[in-house]
Design an enzyme around this catalytic site. Structure first.
Site, PDB file in Angstrom:
ATOM      1  N   GLU A  34      -5.251  16.716   8.913  1.00 13.64           N
ATOM      2  CA  GLU A  34      -3.907  16.024   8.344  1.00 13.64           C
ATOM      3  C   GLU A  34      -3.239  16.712   7.182  1.00 13.64           C
ATOM      4  OE1 GLU A  34      -4.449  11.374   9.471  1.00 13.64           O
ATOM      5  OE2 GLU A  34      -5.386  12.033   7.443  1.00 13.64           O
ATOM      6  N   LEU A  92       1.008  -1.211   0.260  1.00 13.40           N
ATOM      7  CA  LEU A  92       0.125  -0.008   0.021  1.00 13.40           C
ATOM      8  C   LEU A  92       0.865   1.175  -0.158  1.00 13.40           C
ATOM      9  CD1 LEU A  92      -3.372   0.733   1.840  1.00 13.40           C
ATOM     10  CD2 LEU A  92      -1.320   1.997   2.436  1.00 13.40           C
ATOM     11  N   LEU A  93       0.494   2.053  -1.037  1.00 11.93           N
ATOM     12  CA  LEU A  93       1.031   3.656  -0.805  1.00 11.93           C
ATOM     13  C   LEU A  93       0.115   4.455  -0.407  1.00 11.93           C
ATOM     14  CD1 LEU A  93       2.587   5.030  -4.044  1.00 11.93           C
ATOM     15  CD2 LEU A  93       0.477   6.310  -3.147  1.00 11.93           C
ATOM     16  N   ARG A 111       0.523  15.411  13.981  1.00 15.12           N
ATOM     17  CA  ARG A 111       1.152  14.730  12.943  1.00 15.12           C
ATOM     18  C   ARG A 111       1.618  15.459  11.852  1.00 15.12           C
ATOM     19  NH1 ARG A 111      -3.115  11.149  14.098  1.00 15.12           N
ATOM     20  NH2 ARG A 111      -4.517  11.402  12.047  1.00 15.12           N
ATOM     21  N   ASP A 157       0.200   8.727   1.809  1.00 18.75           N
ATOM     22  CA  ASP A 157       0.606  10.073   1.542  1.00 18.75           C
ATOM     23  C   ASP A 157       1.941  10.349   0.678  1.00 18.75           C
ATOM     24  OD1 ASP A 157      -1.462   9.870   3.246  1.00 18.75           O
ATOM     25  OD2 ASP A 157      -0.522  11.062   5.085  1.00 18.75           O
TER      26      ASP A 157
END
Length: 496
Positions: free
Chosen positions: A222, A44-45, A167, A47
């Site tokens: 985010e 999985l890719l 984050r 951000d």
């Protein structure tokens, strides 16, 4: 398939060569592998991270879980390019190896300093009670490409008044200081962005929360990104927990921007206008921008969304990145256009000019599964007009303009294997004007649509049958003049 906690947080070092080889075989047999978009070798890719220009090359990192199409133990994967088009996979850049990133190397950004590229990221950790403890960490990449992590965090813990959802630092330099904004959640449960300052990238001081007009706008912000363009201050971010409103905010999570006066560093205050979605399509999240040596502000997004199942999951991989897009401001709005370097992928051009009259037609030579298509509609009195791509037996993806409603509509109801159906299969937005142009970048399993030179953009993954390669042009309820140009796109990866 349900993944256990142990499977999601299994160290890559504990995986056998045979397991990885078997996974790569499954991935490579997938009929929806992309031709000219950045995609993971396996797993999985998500951000995009650390987007930057350093030592004569563009560098782009991304969140990566190598063992399957789920969010597990995250690494930073590194790919680089001299032209933003032909990308070379370098390999794993940052691994979760210590007590400050034991449960994942989370998102962050990059900046050049003293001849090195500094990579600032969030280290994700979990305690015995599975409670999260975030740290902001630093790794240093030298001109040989060697990356070394600092042995302790540069920001240790979370300021009072904020939760452990803290984050995704985005760093920049202004005058003699470095600044970083971090996505945060207040203890009252609303999202925001906070500001830090440093003179050396190692010792950081908390400046405070950035004051905005958005007082109760989702529960977490985010991947924030602040930059200035043409004298305006722009804050990109991805708010979670925004309710759908008409044709807006239709996805599970949103990405967009506010624009106004430059950020007042001393007051931690941003005076701005309304929040605008950066992309009006189905699959776009967590964009990150950089300023390149030519002075262009370029953005890349994750072509996917969290918590959504995709048809490629069964083939051991998920997601890709959008094409790089240059940002500009026109009429108080951000426009996005594919970087001009992408024209180097163009093969031989075919073109057509015709008037459509209450019909849906195909044109010789207009077919394929990986191409760029530029269409301009003019002198129209039709009620609606547009195009269908990846057309096959009971399959098509439709992009059209409804003249009566003045709406651009992206419809993937019949695109192939379904994805994210609980959030609807149609996206649309308002558009004024007598001339409508669509510039499409169609890849094996995606479409990016740039409307009227980037005034609006729609991004969507599609999963048609391999034989669905047709292109149709149509006008209903009248006529329209059509001019179309198509280029097949060359495969651009060195090692995929």
């Amino acid at each position: 398939m349900e993944w256990t906690k142990e499977e999601r947080y299994r160290a890559l070092e504990d995986v056998t060569v045979e397991e990885l080889t078997a996974l790569e075989k499954i991935v490579n047999e997938c009929p929806w592998r992309q031709s000219y978009h950045i995609q993971p070798v396996t797993g999985l890719l998500n951000d995009p991270n650390g987007f930057s220009y350093y030592n004569g090359e563009y560098h782009l990192f991304y969140q990566w879980f190598p063992l399957g199409p789920v969010h597990g133990l995250k690494h930073w994967f590194h790919t680089k390019s001299k032209d933003l088009v032909h990308w070379e996979n370098v390999g794993i850049a940052i691994k979760p190896t210590n007590q400050f990133d034991s449960h994942g190397v989370y998102s962050g950004s990059a900046i050049e300093h003293e001849g090195n590229l500094l990579l600032m990221y969030t280290g994700n950790t979990r305690d015995d009670y599975w409670e999260r403890h975030p740290y902001q960490c630093l790794a240093v990449m030298d001109r040989t490409g060697t990356i070394t992590k600092l042995d302790k965090p540069i920001i240790d813990g979370v300021p009072k008044g904020y939760t452990d959802h803290f984050r995704d630092p985005k760093v920049w330099k202004q005058d003699d200081h470095f600044y970083a904004i971090i996505g945060a959640q207040k203890e009252c449960g609303t999202g925001c962005v906070v500001l830090y300052q440093s003179s050396d990238m190692k010792e950081w001081s908390f400046q405070g929360e950035i004051e905005t007009r958005l007082k109760d706008f989702g529960y977490m912000w985010e991947c924030p990104d602040y930059f200035e363009l043409d004298g305006k201050g722009i804050l990109l971010f991805s708010p979670q927990g925004i309710a759908a409103e008409g044709d807006h905010f239709q996805n599970i999570y949103q990405s967009g921007y506010v624009m106004g006066s430059p950020l007042d560093i001393d007051k931690q205050q941003l005076t701005h206008g309304e929040f605008h979605e950066l992309d009006r399509g189905f699959d776009f999240y967590a964009p990150q921008s950089m300023c390149d040596p030519k002075g262009r502000r370029i953005v890349v997004g994750w072509m996917g969304l969290p918590e959504i199942d995709y048809p490629t999951d069964k083939n051991g991989w998920a997601h890709c990145l959008t094409l790089p897009r240059e940002l500009s401001i026109r009429g108080g709005k951000l426009y996005q256009q594919p970087v001009i370097e992408l024209e180097s992928l163009r093969g031989e051009m075919i073109e057509a000019e015709i008037t459509l009259k209450n019909e849906c037609i195909s044109i010789d030579g207009f077919t394929g599964d990986a191409y760029e298509l530029l269409i301009e509609f003019s002198e129209s009195n039709a009620q609606e007009f547009g195009i269908e791509v990846r057309v096959g037996h009971q399959e098509k993806t439709t992009i059209k303009y409804d003249a009566a409603e003045k709406m651009v509509i992206f419809d993937r109801t019949h695109s192939g294997q379904p994805v994210g159906m609980e959030f609807g299969e149609i996206r649309k937005c308002h558009l004024d004007g007598d001339i409508v142009s669509f510039r499409l970048f169609v890849d094996v399993s995606s479409v990016e649509v740039f409307v009227n030179n980037g005034e609006e953009v729609f991004t969507g993954r599609i999963f048609p049958h391999q034989d669905s390669r047709g292109i149709h042009f149509f006008a209903n309820g009248g006529h329209t003049k059509l001019r179309a140009m198509k280029w097949n796109m060359a495969k651009k990866f060195n090692d995929l």
